[in-house]
Design a protein around this motif. Sequence first.
Motif, PDB file in Angstrom:
ATOM      1  N   LEU A 135      80.943  20.952   0.889  1.00 32.61           N
ATOM      2  CA  LEU A 135      80.352  22.280   0.716  1.00 32.61           C
ATOM      3  C   LEU A 135      79.202  22.228  -0.287  1.00 32.61           C
ATOM      4  CD1 LEU A 135      80.926  25.052   1.954  1.00 32.61           C
ATOM      5  CD2 LEU A 135      82.209  25.609  -0.104  1.00 32.61           C
ATOM      6  N   ASP A 136      79.393  21.449  -1.352  1.00 31.64           N
ATOM      7  CA  ASP A 136      78.319  21.305  -2.337  1.00 31.64           C
ATOM      8  C   ASP A 136      77.082  20.685  -1.710  1.00 31.64           C
ATOM      9  OD1 ASP A 136      79.848  22.423  -4.299  1.00 31.64           O
ATOM     10  OD2 ASP A 136      80.468  20.516  -5.195  1.00 31.64           O
ATOM     11  N   ARG A 137      77.282  19.744  -0.803  1.00 32.12           N
ATOM     12  CA  ARG A 137      76.124  19.086  -0.192  1.00 32.12           C
ATOM     13  C   ARG A 137      75.314  20.057   0.653  1.00 32.12           C
ATOM     14  NH1 ARG A 137      79.984  14.650   0.291  1.00 32.12           N
ATOM     15  NH2 ARG A 137      79.462  13.162  -1.351  1.00 32.12           N
ATOM     16  N   ARG A 138      75.958  21.029   1.235  1.00 27.84           N
ATOM     17  CA  ARG A 138      75.216  22.055   1.973  1.00 27.84           C
ATOM     18  C   ARG A 138      74.267  22.803   1.019  1.00 27.84           C
ATOM     19  NH1 ARG A 138      77.494  23.360   7.041  1.00 27.84           N
ATOM     20  NH2 ARG A 138      79.556  22.442   7.416  1.00 27.84           N
ATOM     21  N   VAL A 139      74.813  23.155  -0.150  1.00 27.72           N
ATOM     22  CA  VAL A 139      74.007  23.880  -1.131  1.00 27.72           C
ATOM     23  C   VAL A 139      72.861  23.003  -1.621  1.00 27.72           C
ATOM     24  CG1 VAL A 139      74.036  24.980  -3.399  1.00 27.72           C
ATOM     25  CG2 VAL A 139      75.954  25.311  -1.823  1.00 27.72           C
ATOM     26  N   TYR A 140      73.162  21.748  -1.962  1.00 27.08           N
ATOM     27  CA  TYR A 140      72.127  20.847  -2.460  1.00 27.08           C
ATOM     28  C   TYR A 140      71.053  20.598  -1.412  1.00 27.08           C
ATOM     29  CZ  TYR A 140      75.359  19.821  -6.289  1.00 27.08           C
ATOM     30  OH  TYR A 140      76.195  19.927  -7.370  1.00 27.08           O
ATOM     31  N   ASP A 141      71.444  20.589  -0.143  1.00 33.68           N
ATOM     32  CA  ASP A 141      70.464  20.396   0.929  1.00 33.68           C
ATOM     33  C   ASP A 141      69.484  21.562   0.958  1.00 33.68           C
ATOM     34  OD1 ASP A 141      69.036  19.795   3.175  1.00 33.68           O
ATOM     35  OD2 ASP A 141      70.746  19.688   4.531  1.00 33.68           O
ATOM     36  N   VAL A 185      66.191  14.326   0.624  1.00 36.25           N
ATOM     37  CA  VAL A 185      67.534  13.858   0.958  1.00 36.25           C
ATOM     38  C   VAL A 185      68.284  15.041   1.568  1.00 36.25           C
ATOM     39  CG1 VAL A 185      69.674  12.848   0.100  1.00 36.25           C
ATOM     40  CG2 VAL A 185      67.493  12.239  -0.963  1.00 36.25           C
ATOM     41  N   VAL A 186      68.800  14.873   2.786  1.00 36.48           N
ATOM     42  CA  VAL A 186      69.407  15.979   3.517  1.00 36.48           C
ATOM     43  C   VAL A 186      70.867  15.662   3.849  1.00 36.48           C
ATOM     44  CG1 VAL A 186      67.175  16.643   4.481  1.00 36.48           C
ATOM     45  CG2 VAL A 186      68.674  15.103   5.772  1.00 36.48           C
ATOM     46  N   MET A 190      69.728  17.122  -3.517  1.00 38.67           N
ATOM     47  CA  MET A 190      70.933  16.346  -3.239  1.00 38.67           C
ATOM     48  C   MET A 190      71.138  15.276  -4.298  1.00 38.67           C
ATOM     49  SD  MET A 190      73.308  16.202  -0.842  1.00 38.67           S
ATOM     50  CE  MET A 190      72.497  16.861   0.611  1.00 38.67           C
ATOM     51  N   ALA A 191      72.326  15.271  -4.900  1.00 37.87           N
ATOM     52  CA  ALA A 191      72.587  14.348  -6.005  1.00 37.87           C
ATOM     53  C   ALA A 191      73.279  13.077  -5.556  1.00 37.87           C
ATOM     54  CB  ALA A 191      73.422  15.036  -7.079  1.00 37.87           C
ATOM     55  N   THR A 192      74.024  13.141  -4.450  1.00 38.12           N
ATOM     56  CA  THR A 192      74.796  11.972  -4.043  1.00 38.12           C
ATOM     57  C   THR A 192      74.832  11.840  -2.534  1.00 38.12           C
ATOM     58  OG1 THR A 192      76.244  12.193  -5.968  1.00 38.12           O
ATOM     59  CG2 THR A 192      77.020  10.793  -4.178  1.00 38.12           C
ATOM     60  N   VAL A 193      74.363  10.720  -2.027  1.00 38.44           N
ATOM     61  CA  VAL A 193      74.650  10.305  -0.661  1.00 38.44           C
ATOM     62  C   VAL A 193      75.888   9.417  -0.763  1.00 38.44           C
ATOM     63  CG1 VAL A 193      73.873   8.955   1.316  1.00 38.44           C
ATOM     64  CG2 VAL A 193      72.255  10.419   0.089  1.00 38.44           C
ATOM     65  N   VAL A 196      76.600  32.483   0.269  1.00 41.01           N
ATOM     66  CA  VAL A 196      75.222  32.760   0.671  1.00 41.01           C
ATOM     67  C   VAL A 196      74.497  31.484   1.113  1.00 41.01           C
ATOM     68  CG1 VAL A 196      72.988  33.646  -0.094  1.00 41.01           C
ATOM     69  CG2 VAL A 196      75.093  34.777  -0.826  1.00 41.01           C
ATOM     70  N   VAL A 197      74.438  30.504   0.216  1.00 38.22           N
ATOM     71  CA  VAL A 197      73.625  29.311   0.489  1.00 38.22           C
ATOM     72  C   VAL A 197      74.266  28.407   1.532  1.00 38.22           C
ATOM     73  CG1 VAL A 197      72.485  27.325  -0.557  1.00 38.22           C
ATOM     74  CG2 VAL A 197      72.740  29.435  -1.869  1.00 38.22           C
ATOM     75  N   ALA A 198      75.572  28.136   1.390  1.00 38.60           N
ATOM     76  CA  ALA A 198      76.230  27.258   2.358  1.00 38.60           C
ATOM     77  C   ALA A 198      76.254  27.891   3.742  1.00 38.60           C
ATOM     78  CB  ALA A 198      77.651  26.935   1.885  1.00 38.60           C
ATOM     79  N   TRP A 199      76.452  29.204   3.802  1.00 37.54           N
ATOM     80  CA  TRP A 199      76.427  29.869   5.111  1.00 37.54           C
ATOM     81  C   TRP A 199      75.033  29.784   5.729  1.00 37.54           C
ATOM     82  CZ3 TRP A 199      79.548  31.336   8.737  1.00 37.54           C
ATOM     83  CH2 TRP A 199      79.136  32.250   9.700  1.00 37.54           C
ATOM     84  N   ARG A 200      74.039  29.896   4.900  1.00 47.61           N
ATOM     85  CA  ARG A 200      72.666  29.761   5.390  1.00 47.61           C
ATOM     86  C   ARG A 200      72.443  28.370   5.969  1.00 47.61           C
ATOM     87  NH1 ARG A 200      67.388  29.691   1.404  1.00 47.61           N
ATOM     88  NH2 ARG A 200      65.844  29.025   2.962  1.00 47.61           N
ATOM     89  N   HIS A 201      72.954  27.353   5.275  1.00 37.20           N
ATOM     90  CA  HIS A 201      72.821  25.980   5.763  1.00 37.20           C
ATOM     91  C   HIS A 201      73.543  25.813   7.091  1.00 37.20           C
ATOM     92  CE1 HIS A 201      73.980  21.728   6.185  1.00 37.20           C
ATOM     93  NE2 HIS A 201      72.835  21.462   5.568  1.00 37.20           N
TER      94      HIS A 201
END
Length: 728
Positions: free
Chosen positions: A493-499, A547-548, A504-507, A334-339
Amino acid sequence: MTRSRLVRARVRAGRLSRPSWIVLAVAVAMLGSVLAINGVVTAQSDRDLRGVAGSGAFDRVPAEVRDGGSVVDTTRETARTLTYPERTMALTFDDGPDPRWTPAILEVLRRHQVPGTFFVLGSMASQHPQLLRDIRATGSEIGLHSFTHPDLTEVSAQRLEQELTQTQLAVAAATGEISYLVRPPYSSQTSALDNDQFEVVREMGARGFVTALTDVDSRDWERKGVDSIVAASIPQNGAGGALLLHDAGGDRAQTIAALDRLIPLLKAEGYRFTTVSQAVGLPPANQPASAWDRAAGGVLLVAVLGATHVVGFMELCLLLVGILVILRLLIMLVVAWRHARRARAAAADEPGPRVTEPVTVVVPAYNEKECIEATVRSLAASDHPVEIIVVDDGSTDGTADIVEGLRIPGVRLIRQPNGGKPSALNAGIRAASHDLIVMLDGDTVFEPGTVRRLVQPFARPGVGAVAGNAKVANRTSLVARWQHIEYVIGFNLDRRVYDVWRCMATVPGAIGAFRRRALLEVGGVSDDTLAEDTDLTMALCRAGWRVVYEERARAWTEAPATLGQLWRQRYRWSYGTMQSMWKHRAAVVQRGPSGRFGRVGLLTIAVFQVVLPLLAPLVDIFLLYGLFFLDPVVTAVAWLGVLAIQLVGAAFAFRLEREKLGVLWLLPLQQLVYRQLMYAVLIQSIATALTGIRLKWQKLRRVGEFGGVPVAGLGAPPAEPVTEGSHR
């Protein structure tokens, strides 16, 4: 070197010290023992099977036994049988005690004021000792039915001894008594005893046990209905005998209903009900146990109950793992596809570069002679104006000399004594000429459009940092391919969700861009943790900066090529992430942007990057457990179901990243090998954190493998001389 220094050195090197290995081995052995104990006492078996094949020969079975009563006494030199008087019935129950059915049967017996004889399984008795006490409290007696319900004709003499002894100990611990009555599993009437079965009866007699077989089989195990059970349970012509029933091993509702009808029916025909021992004139079957039997039985009960509770807790944790795995898949879908849809829409509507100002690129380098040339040349080939600052952090392999020898315009070299990566990054930030600063590791190369794409989100004033898309460059080895899969379905994939969730936890250190003002506001790059990139990102989020993630900005990094190197890298990452979480833990209870990050970002990391990986080994543990002690088909299907969920998530992630799916055939093997290593890394990191040991940075060996990476400028001839001098 002293012993304490040696231990610290080993820990810093990313290896468990010998005492740690011993503790780990003991813990694994204890867990294995707990699972084995629980597996033995709860192993699934069809205890209603009948017709177990014996030898088929009867020549060694005395005729007086085959034609005699159902109680066979072989405790003496000459075997004898005992017969029930007419219209005397012993209600016998096999396979219990069961916490659901045994109390219900005892209630029927209590209501009709008749006793029974319960031939218990040691595995069940050790789990439910109170039920044995309840049996004795009703005036019923207890006999033995083995510990795990095996066919005793197929086990060794030692196993036979264990089956009887362990069951006896369970009875002794629960009731303070022992029993001399035994009924072998899968036995029936004396007329059916063959040579093998009679040999078991003789061996049990040599150990002081009297065998109590059956005269009438209710066949309640067939579950053909109450009427059928009642009809099969009525003796012929007023004969007495032992009636076979069951109080466990399946649904016994029909047995209970039939028993409630049978007892009044037989009483009306003049039958009396008693125990086996009393019916045939033997002493009471249950005698006081010795202090040794009670003590040994107590140890057995503690072990079994402890194992049962531990495994029960593990099963709850396994359920939690299943929920988290499914939840993560749903979030990805859901979330990553939205991103991804949002990113594609933004790219389609984008008229052109919105951020055109020059960018400073900072490259911290420590002993990067294998990769630094490729890194610098890829940056110099960028289609966005860049200032390149290489900070040599006390390299001893000539890294700085390689950079100087490239003679590429716009490249500045800063030499400094070794102070660590945060120190090198801060030196580059101080020397930067521009407001936008890109950071990457010295083992990473950029595509020509990477910098340009990476800085476009800064057109929005609230954006303080941008995470790029890190790719594994050296995909030739099996270990590197596993990391490629992990990068695609895990990190990116996690970064898409965090965005989307704005937490966002890690750049990543391999590719990230920052606004100088944001860096200065949080005090630059801190050396408080070993995950300086995570620490910095968390600080920016808590300060209110957005953070994106920019998926189109790709960097190619050299992943560890061996399991040893991978262990050291992930040990540092895992430990550093936990350090960062602990450092920023106050965000969970704060208000504003800091609180949002804490309650969404930190908790998400805790659940999906700490709790889930920490509990995930249960999937593999219960795979082995189920194959040995449960239904292997159901176990295998369940494990494959979890794998299927992961394959769906992996295929989805690879589709979003436009990666080839062919490498996913390695995913099942990754679950069995690579994932186990990650478990061990996380466990060691947690243990290290709890002991308060502070790790040092661990340098990985590089080979400079970037073959096949779509990066311009690699191998290009030197350009014009350097226009700026090196800074020392």
